[in-house]
Design a protein around this motif. Structure first.
Motif, PDB file in Angstrom:
ATOM      1  N   UNK A 108       0.840  -1.209   0.000  1.00 30.88           N
ATOM      2  CA  UNK A 108       0.000   0.000   0.000  1.00 30.88           C
ATOM      3  C   UNK A 108       0.871   1.254   0.000  1.00 30.88           C
ATOM      4  N   UNK A 109       2.021   1.192   0.658  1.00 28.39           N
ATOM      5  CA  UNK A 109       2.938   2.341   0.676  1.00 28.39           C
ATOM      6  C   UNK A 109       3.453   2.598  -0.751  1.00 28.39           C
ATOM      7  N   UNK A 110       3.763   1.525  -1.454  1.00 31.03           N
ATOM      8  CA  UNK A 110       4.221   1.668  -2.839  1.00 31.03           C
ATOM      9  C   UNK A 110       3.113   2.201  -3.743  1.00 31.03           C
ATOM     10  N   UNK A 111       1.893   1.749  -3.486  1.00 31.31           N
ATOM     11  CA  UNK A 111       0.745   2.223  -4.277  1.00 31.31           C
ATOM     12  C   UNK A 111       0.602   3.736  -4.122  1.00 31.31           C
ATOM     13  N   UNK A 112       0.691   4.183  -2.867  1.00 27.84           N
ATOM     14  CA  UNK A 112       0.552   5.629  -2.615  1.00 27.84           C
ATOM     15  C   UNK A 112       1.701   6.396  -3.271  1.00 27.84           C
ATOM     16  N   UNK A 113       2.917   5.859  -3.165  1.00 29.74           N
ATOM     17  CA  UNK A 113       4.085   6.539  -3.747  1.00 29.74           C
ATOM     18  C   UNK A 113       3.963   6.614  -5.266  1.00 29.74           C
ATOM     19  N   UNK A 114       3.489   5.538  -5.859  1.00 31.13           N
ATOM     20  CA  UNK A 114       3.339   5.514  -7.321  1.00 31.13           C
ATOM     21  C   UNK A 114       2.255   6.503  -7.765  1.00 31.13           C
ATOM     22  N   UNK A 115       1.114   6.479  -7.041  1.00 28.48           N
ATOM     23  CA  UNK A 115       0.010   7.376  -7.399  1.00 28.48           C
ATOM     24  C   UNK A 115       0.479   8.824  -7.338  1.00 28.48           C
ATOM     25  N   UNK A 116       1.266   9.147  -6.317  1.00 24.81           N
ATOM     26  CA  UNK A 116       1.760  10.513  -6.195  1.00 24.81           C
ATOM     27  C   UNK A 116       2.701  10.840  -7.356  1.00 24.81           C
ATOM     28  N   UNK A 117       3.625   9.918  -7.621  1.00 25.72           N
ATOM     29  CA  UNK A 117       4.609  10.162  -8.705  1.00 25.72           C
ATOM     30  C   UNK A 117       3.914  10.345 -10.063  1.00 25.72           C
ATOM     31  N   UNK A 118       2.816   9.578 -10.285  1.00 28.24           N
ATOM     32  CA  UNK A 118       2.156   9.630 -11.595  1.00 28.24           C
ATOM     33  C   UNK A 118       1.007  10.648 -11.621  1.00 28.24           C
ATOM     34  N   UNK A 156       8.920   0.321  -9.265  1.00 27.58           N
ATOM     35  CA  UNK A 156       7.850   0.907  -8.443  1.00 27.58           C
ATOM     36  C   UNK A 156       6.474   0.603  -9.037  1.00 27.58           C
ATOM     37  N   UNK A 157       6.385   0.567 -10.360  1.00 26.98           N
ATOM     38  CA  UNK A 157       5.119   0.222 -11.017  1.00 26.98           C
ATOM     39  C   UNK A 157       4.685  -1.197 -10.626  1.00 26.98           C
ATOM     40  N   UNK A 158       5.632  -2.118 -10.676  1.00 25.79           N
ATOM     41  CA  UNK A 158       5.283  -3.509 -10.343  1.00 25.79           C
ATOM     42  C   UNK A 158       4.786  -3.607  -8.904  1.00 25.79           C
ATOM     43  N   UNK A 159       5.402  -2.837  -8.012  1.00 29.41           N
ATOM     44  CA  UNK A 159       5.016  -2.899  -6.602  1.00 29.41           C
ATOM     45  C   UNK A 159       3.766  -2.082  -6.308  1.00 29.41           C
ATOM     46  N   UNK A 160       3.603  -0.942  -6.997  1.00 27.65           N
ATOM     47  CA  UNK A 160       2.541  -0.007  -6.632  1.00 27.65           C
ATOM     48  C   UNK A 160       1.210  -0.276  -7.328  1.00 27.65           C
ATOM     49  N   UNK A 161       1.236  -0.953  -8.462  1.00 30.39           N
ATOM     50  CA  UNK A 161      -0.026  -1.224  -9.156  1.00 30.39           C
ATOM     51  C   UNK A 161      -0.736  -2.409  -8.508  1.00 30.39           C
ATOM     52  N   UNK A 162      -2.043  -2.455  -8.657  1.00 34.65           N
ATOM     53  CA  UNK A 162      -2.791  -3.619  -8.171  1.00 34.65           C
ATOM     54  C   UNK A 162      -2.740  -4.736  -9.196  1.00 34.65           C
ATOM     55  N   UNK A 163      -2.758  -4.380 -10.483  1.00 33.67           N
ATOM     56  CA  UNK A 163      -2.762  -5.397 -11.536  1.00 33.67           C
ATOM     57  C   UNK A 163      -1.987  -4.862 -12.727  1.00 33.67           C
ATOM     58  N   UNK A 164      -1.088  -5.697 -13.263  1.00 34.56           N
ATOM     59  CA  UNK A 164      -0.286  -5.293 -14.425  1.00 34.56           C
ATOM     60  C   UNK A 164      -0.955  -5.835 -15.694  1.00 34.56           C
ATOM     61  N   UNK A 165      -1.117  -4.956 -16.688  1.00 39.39           N
ATOM     62  CA  UNK A 165      -1.786  -5.328 -17.933  1.00 39.39           C
ATOM     63  C   UNK A 165      -0.767  -5.776 -18.980  1.00 39.39           C
ATOM     64  N   UNK A 166      -1.043  -6.909 -19.617  1.00 40.55           N
ATOM     65  CA  UNK A 166      -0.196  -7.360 -20.736  1.00 40.55           C
ATOM     66  C   UNK A 166      -1.116  -7.864 -21.860  1.00 40.55           C
TER      67      UNK A 166
END
Ligand code: ADP
Ligand code: GLC
Length: 489
Positions: A273-283, A361-371
């Motif tokens: 969740x910490x990574x999710x918040x950090x990623x959301x802020x960065x993006x 950070x994307x891999x850690x902060x996202x809930x689901x990775x799209x491919x």
């Protein structure tokens, strides 16, 4: 047993995609199998800082000249660097210049690398001699052609197809400039519809062919995927194997990854969740708790289905979900993504460019990775997503089909789902799958179970490195653990 890897990129030194990850991780995993690997790479500017520590092993012949061969160990990899400044010491990428155009002399740059590989395979380097040479993709696929056509012996050669979309096709007027023996310019040799086919040559002359997943190995014999080489591949079916890629589990480990905002594990997902918040802020995204934050880390090309994602974006956003994108590639897809970020402020965040740290950070902060790839020989981003507890949503093709267990009813009852798949590969089906992810995400217990299971799914190299070791041993006629270097004798 000694193996020479001939390859055009290798992480962490120089990387444009998954090939570099494989070249950086597989040699280390092979060591554990009693196989000693040396990785032959052009000395690009990114490798120049290593030059001072390297040992000069002397001259090696390429095409139209020679290079110095420099050896050293760095980042746990035994490197052989081909020092030919006129070919490799220039700003820009391994394949393209700073303006994004292919280097005009790529045929020479990679024929040179391949012929040098063939010379080292045959003559050894500094007293070291390989039992097998392993070439990767079109850039080094001429290696077995030089070995066989120049007729001076040498070890057997494996060619791995990482992506058949890139074939290295050049005009036949270059035959002499590339020092290719004329007798090979036939349909059984390196001739490809009147031109020189580098990958075609590799498939024709290799002793064994591998590709990077079992499903892609099957797909390659079909016209839909073989991109013109399906007929040749079908004739070589007995020599073709699909060996699934792994990932470097030391570099990609959410418990120790220094590029994350906080560490976490399958036991304790709190740090995620910490990574999710950090990623959301960065993006610049407002990612609400009740809908997933999707992520895409990708070359932006049609192969990767980026246009499909753009088409379904309204459906994704209608579910309250958000999207973060890191990628670079085709101008129209970059523009489409930038326009989406402008149209949906704080819901869609896009970073056009290449960033290793943001990829983690994307891999850690996202809930689901799209491919949502149209085809995918193996794919590594879904493997990183599994390891980082971000259940991937993938198209059911190639290595994606082989690595992700769809959360259908049966898999959920059996307790084995690790992600989501869709097929056939079309926007409508992707949109339906996005709905399924959103529904699963809303069930917090179910979601945590899928994420934890994904993290426990084995994505390391152990099994596949053993597979390669057995393949090399079979070719060289010795046991994989035989380090004497005499196995080929
Ligand atoms: P491909 O080799 O076809 O591009 P893979 O999934 O095998 O696809 O490997 C892609 C690799 O490149 C992964 O390590 C991924 O994290 C990385 N990557 C792709 N795009 C970017 C980017 N824009 N920035 C950083 N890493 C990227
Ligand atoms: C290629 C493929 C990708 C694969 C990678 C490493 O770039 O597109 O699917 O994972 O090679 O083998």
């Amino acid at each position: 047993m000694n193996i020479l890897f001939a390859v055009s990129e290798c992480a962490p030194f120089v990387k444009t995609g998954g090939l570099a990850d494989v070249a950086g991780a597989l040699p280390k995993a092979l060591t554990a199998q009693g196989v000693s690997t040396r990785v032959l790479l052009p000395l690009y500017p990114a490798l120049a800082p290593l030059r001072d520590r390297a040992t000069d092993l002397g001259e090696v012949e390429g095409v139209g000249g020679t290079a110095r061969l420099l050896a050293l160990e760095a980042e746990g990899i035994d490197l052989l660097m081909l020092d030919a400044p006129a070919l490799y010491d220039r700003p820009g990428g391994p394949y393209i210049d700073a303006g994004g155009a292919d280097w005009a002399d790529n045929h020479l740059r990679f024929a040179f690398l391949s012929r040098a590989a063939a010379r080292i395979a045959r003559d050894g380097a500094g007293g070291w001699a390989p039992d097998v040479v392993h070439a990767h993709d079109w850039q080094t696929a001429l290696t077995p052609a030089y070995l066989k056509l120049e007729g001076a012996g040498g070890p057997p050669c494996v060619v791995t197809v990482h992506n058949i979309a890139f074939q290295g096709v050049f005009p036949s007027t270059l035959i002499d400039a590339l020092a290719l023996p004329r007798e090979g310019f036939t349909v059984e040799g390196y001739e490809y519809w009147g031109q020189i086919g580098f990958l075609k040559a590799g498939l024709a002359y290799a002793d064994r062919i591998t590709t990077v997943s079992p499903t892609y190995a099957r797909e390659l014999t079909a016209a839909e995927f073989g991109m013109g080489l399906q007929g040749l591949i079908a004739t070589r079916r007995a020599d073709l194997e699909g060996v699934l890629n792994g990932v470097d589990v030391d570099v990609w480990n959410p418990e120790t990854d220094p590029l994350l905002a906080a560490p976490y594990s399958a036991k304790s997902l709190k740090g995620k969740a910490v990574n999710r918040a950090a990623l959301a802020e960065r993006m610049g995204i407002d990612a609400t708790e009740d809908a997933p934050l999707f992520g895409l880390v990708s070359r932006l090309t049609r192969q990767k289905g980026v246009d499909l994602l753009l088409a379904v974006l309204p459906r994704l956003l209608a579910r309250g979900a958000t999207l973060a994108v890191l990628g670079a590639g085709d101008a129209d897809l970059e523009a489409g993504l930038r326009a989406a970020a402008t149209a949906y402020p704080r819901r869609v965040g896009v970073e056009v460019g290449y960033s290793e740290s943001l990829a983690h950070l994307m891999q850690a902060g996202c809930d689901s990775i799209l491919v949502p790839s149209r085809f995918e020989p193996c794919g590594l981003t879904q493997l990183y997503a599994l390891r980082y507890g971000s259940p991937p949503l993938v198209a059911r093709t190639g290595g994606l089909a082989d690595t992700v267990i769809d959360a259908n009813e049966a898999a959920c009852v059996a307790g084995c789902a690790t992600g989501f798949q869709f097929s056939p590969i079309a926007a409508g089906l992707l949109a339906d799958a996005i709905d399924r992810v959103c529904d699963a995400y809303a069930d917090r217990k179910l979601w945590a179970a899928i994420a934890r299971r994904a993290m426990r799914h084995p994505v390391g190299w152990d099994a596949s490195a053993a597979h390669y070791a057995a393949l090399y041993a079979d070719l060289a006629g010795g046991a994989p653990g035989d380090l004497s270097g005499e196995a080929a004798a």
